[in-house]
Design a protein around this motif. Structure first.
Motif, PDB file in Angstrom:
ATOM      1  N   LEU A  43      -7.887  -3.309   4.858  1.00  0.00           N
ATOM      2  CA  LEU A  43      -6.624  -3.772   4.281  1.00  0.00           C
ATOM      3  C   LEU A  43      -5.577  -2.670   4.359  1.00  0.00           C
ATOM      4  O   LEU A  43      -4.430  -2.919   4.731  1.00  0.00           O
ATOM      5  CB  LEU A  43      -6.836  -4.217   2.834  1.00  0.00           C
ATOM      6  CG  LEU A  43      -5.582  -4.621   2.059  1.00  0.00           C
ATOM      7  CD1 LEU A  43      -4.847  -5.768   2.746  1.00  0.00           C
ATOM      8  CD2 LEU A  43      -5.946  -4.979   0.626  1.00  0.00           C
ATOM      9  N   ARG A  44      -5.960  -1.446   4.046  1.00  0.00           N
ATOM     10  CA  ARG A  44      -5.011  -0.326   4.089  1.00  0.00           C
ATOM     11  C   ARG A  44      -4.453  -0.135   5.501  1.00  0.00           C
ATOM     12  O   ARG A  44      -3.263   0.104   5.695  1.00  0.00           O
ATOM     13  CB  ARG A  44      -5.669   0.956   3.594  1.00  0.00           C
ATOM     14  CG  ARG A  44      -4.670   2.089   3.407  1.00  0.00           C
ATOM     15  CD  ARG A  44      -5.305   3.300   2.734  1.00  0.00           C
ATOM     16  NE  ARG A  44      -5.859   3.007   1.435  1.00  0.00           N
ATOM     17  CZ  ARG A  44      -5.159   2.936   0.298  1.00  0.00           C
ATOM     18  NH1 ARG A  44      -3.859   3.124   0.327  1.00  0.00           N
ATOM     19  NH2 ARG A  44      -5.749   2.678  -0.840  1.00  0.00           N
ATOM     20  N   GLN A  45      -5.306  -0.285   6.523  1.00  0.00           N
ATOM     21  CA  GLN A  45      -4.837  -0.149   7.903  1.00  0.00           C
ATOM     22  C   GLN A  45      -3.913  -1.298   8.277  1.00  0.00           C
ATOM     23  O   GLN A  45      -2.905  -1.097   8.962  1.00  0.00           O
ATOM     24  CB  GLN A  45      -6.011  -0.072   8.876  1.00  0.00           C
ATOM     25  CG  GLN A  45      -5.582   0.202  10.306  1.00  0.00           C
ATOM     26  CD  GLN A  45      -4.886   1.550  10.443  1.00  0.00           C
ATOM     27  OE1 GLN A  45      -5.431   2.569  10.038  1.00  0.00           O
ATOM     28  NE2 GLN A  45      -3.683   1.559  10.995  1.00  0.00           N
ATOM     29  N   ALA A  46      -4.232  -2.508   7.816  1.00  0.00           N
ATOM     30  CA  ALA A  46      -3.364  -3.660   8.092  1.00  0.00           C
ATOM     31  C   ALA A  46      -1.991  -3.456   7.466  1.00  0.00           C
ATOM     32  O   ALA A  46      -0.963  -3.774   8.080  1.00  0.00           O
ATOM     33  CB  ALA A  46      -4.012  -4.944   7.581  1.00  0.00           C
ATOM     34  N   VAL A  47      -1.941  -2.890   6.257  1.00  0.00           N
ATOM     35  CA  VAL A  47      -0.658  -2.603   5.608  1.00  0.00           C
ATOM     36  C   VAL A  47       0.111  -1.552   6.405  1.00  0.00           C
ATOM     37  O   VAL A  47       1.317  -1.680   6.627  1.00  0.00           O
ATOM     38  CB  VAL A  47      -0.871  -2.167   4.140  1.00  0.00           C
ATOM     39  CG1 VAL A  47       0.406  -1.587   3.543  1.00  0.00           C
ATOM     40  CG2 VAL A  47      -1.369  -3.346   3.308  1.00  0.00           C
ATOM     41  N   ALA A  48      -0.588  -0.513   6.861  1.00  0.00           N
ATOM     42  CA  ALA A  48       0.061   0.533   7.671  1.00  0.00           C
ATOM     43  C   ALA A  48       0.589  -0.044   8.983  1.00  0.00           C
ATOM     44  O   ALA A  48       1.707   0.279   9.408  1.00  0.00           O
ATOM     45  CB  ALA A  48      -0.911   1.673   7.937  1.00  0.00           C
ATOM     46  N   ASP A  49      -0.191  -0.907   9.621  1.00  0.00           N
ATOM     47  CA  ASP A  49       0.242  -1.532  10.871  1.00  0.00           C
ATOM     48  C   ASP A  49       1.461  -2.418  10.642  1.00  0.00           C
ATOM     49  O   ASP A  49       2.394  -2.429  11.450  1.00  0.00           O
ATOM     50  CB  ASP A  49      -0.897  -2.345  11.493  1.00  0.00           C
ATOM     51  CG  ASP A  49      -2.043  -1.476  11.982  1.00  0.00           C
ATOM     52  OD1 ASP A  49      -1.876  -0.248  12.120  1.00  0.00           O
ATOM     53  OD2 ASP A  49      -3.141  -2.041  12.208  1.00  0.00           O
ATOM     54  N   VAL A 109      -7.420  -8.470   8.411  1.00  0.00           N
ATOM     55  CA  VAL A 109      -8.410  -7.571   7.819  1.00  0.00           C
ATOM     56  C   VAL A 109      -9.785  -8.089   8.232  1.00  0.00           C
ATOM     57  O   VAL A 109     -10.091  -9.264   8.043  1.00  0.00           O
ATOM     58  CB  VAL A 109      -8.272  -7.547   6.274  1.00  0.00           C
ATOM     59  CG1 VAL A 109      -9.345  -6.681   5.643  1.00  0.00           C
ATOM     60  CG2 VAL A 109      -6.877  -7.083   5.879  1.00  0.00           C
ATOM     61  N   THR A 110     -10.600  -7.201   8.803  1.00  0.00           N
ATOM     62  CA  THR A 110     -11.902  -7.629   9.328  1.00  0.00           C
ATOM     63  C   THR A 110     -13.091  -7.023   8.587  1.00  0.00           C
ATOM     64  O   THR A 110     -14.228  -7.351   8.889  1.00  0.00           O
ATOM     65  CB  THR A 110     -12.021  -7.270  10.825  1.00  0.00           C
ATOM     66  OG1 THR A 110     -11.852  -5.860  10.979  1.00  0.00           O
ATOM     67  CG2 THR A 110     -10.978  -8.021  11.646  1.00  0.00           C
ATOM     68  N   ASN A 111     -12.834  -6.122   7.625  1.00  0.00           N
ATOM     69  CA  ASN A 111     -13.940  -5.533   6.864  1.00  0.00           C
ATOM     70  C   ASN A 111     -13.464  -5.190   5.460  1.00  0.00           C
ATOM     71  O   ASN A 111     -12.283  -5.311   5.151  1.00  0.00           O
ATOM     72  CB  ASN A 111     -14.518  -4.303   7.586  1.00  0.00           C
ATOM     73  CG  ASN A 111     -13.501  -3.193   7.738  1.00  0.00           C
ATOM     74  OD1 ASN A 111     -12.924  -2.719   6.767  1.00  0.00           O
ATOM     75  ND2 ASN A 111     -13.267  -2.759   8.977  1.00  0.00           N
ATOM     76  N   THR A 112     -14.380  -4.765   4.615  1.00  0.00           N
ATOM     77  CA  THR A 112     -14.053  -4.427   3.229  1.00  0.00           C
ATOM     78  C   THR A 112     -13.935  -2.922   3.014  1.00  0.00           C
ATOM     79  O   THR A 112     -13.892  -2.458   1.871  1.00  0.00           O
ATOM     80  CB  THR A 112     -15.107  -5.002   2.262  1.00  0.00           C
ATOM     81  OG1 THR A 112     -16.390  -4.457   2.593  1.00  0.00           O
ATOM     82  CG2 THR A 112     -15.152  -6.523   2.329  1.00  0.00           C
ATOM     83  N   ASN A 113     -13.834  -2.157   4.067  1.00  0.00           N
ATOM     84  CA  ASN A 113     -13.697  -0.705   3.943  1.00  0.00           C
ATOM     85  C   ASN A 113     -12.389  -0.354   3.243  1.00  0.00           C
ATOM     86  O   ASN A 113     -11.394  -1.048   3.383  1.00  0.00           O
ATOM     87  CB  ASN A 113     -13.726  -0.035   5.315  1.00  0.00           C
ATOM     88  CG  ASN A 113     -15.047  -0.255   6.025  1.00  0.00           C
ATOM     89  OD1 ASN A 113     -16.029  -0.656   5.431  1.00  0.00           O
ATOM     90  ND2 ASN A 113     -15.049  -0.007   7.315  1.00  0.00           N
ATOM     91  N   ALA A 114     -12.378   0.772   2.542  1.00  0.00           N
ATOM     92  CA  ALA A 114     -11.169   1.235   1.856  1.00  0.00           C
ATOM     93  C   ALA A 114     -10.123   1.726   2.854  1.00  0.00           C
ATOM     94  O   ALA A 114      -8.920   1.629   2.600  1.00  0.00           O
ATOM     95  CB  ALA A 114     -11.517   2.332   0.853  1.00  0.00           C
ATOM     96  N   THR A 115     -10.560   2.267   3.973  1.00  0.00           N
ATOM     97  CA  THR A 115      -9.654   2.804   4.989  1.00  0.00           C
ATOM     98  C   THR A 115     -10.242   2.555   6.372  1.00  0.00           C
ATOM     99  O   THR A 115     -11.379   2.135   6.512  1.00  0.00           O
ATOM    100  CB  THR A 115      -9.443   4.329   4.816  1.00  0.00           C
ATOM    101  OG1 THR A 115     -10.712   4.976   4.961  1.00  0.00           O
ATOM    102  CG2 THR A 115      -8.846   4.668   3.469  1.00  0.00           C
TER     103      THR A 115
END
Length: 133
Positions: free
Chosen positions: A38-44, A27-33
């Motif tokens: 974090l959400r993108q890392a979970v999807a990946d 995770v490289t930023n605090t964005n929601a999406t």
């Protein structure tokens, strides 16, 4: 090709196909999406084979990630903020995390806040959850 060679090749193929290699996503930023979130890392991680790990860039130490809705963890996963001196806070507008049945999740040095729901509050766990401070 004789039957012995065929069986050896078949066994080798099964061994290679069955071995799932875990990956690490950062995770490289605090964005929601979006990219780096974090959400993108979970999807990946969900799209990759194996029990994956999500880590955080050191520049996120002490910061907050505000989630707009529940982050569903439906794969075996470790979310590890132990490299962050001040950890990281995951904030929710409702339930923060949901772990689905049959999944094993490990959370390290995460602080979950502002989670609420009729069931589960910050975390709704139907799987196996391990928390580390």
């Amino acid at each position: 090709m004789n039957i012995k060679h065929l069986l050896t090749l078949t066994a080798a193929c099964f061994a290679l196909c069955a071995s799932a290699h875990a990956a690490t996503f950062t995770v490289t930023n605090t964005n929601a999406t979006g990219a780096g979130s974090l959400r993108q890392a979970v999807a990946d991680a969900a799209a990759a084979a194996g029990a994956d790990t999500i880590t955080f860039s050191t520049g996120l130490s002490g910061l907050n990630i505000q989630l707009d809705d529940t982050l569903v963890l439906d794969q075996d996963l470790t979310i590890d903020a132990s490299a962050l001196a001040a950890g990281i806070k995951i904030l929710g507008l409702g339930r923060v995390l949901e772990i689905t049945a049959g999944r094993t999740v490990v959370l390290r040095k995460l602080e979950l806040r502002n989670g609420w729901s009729n069931q589960g509050g910050g975390i709704y766990n139907a799987g196996i959850l391990t928390l580390h401070s």
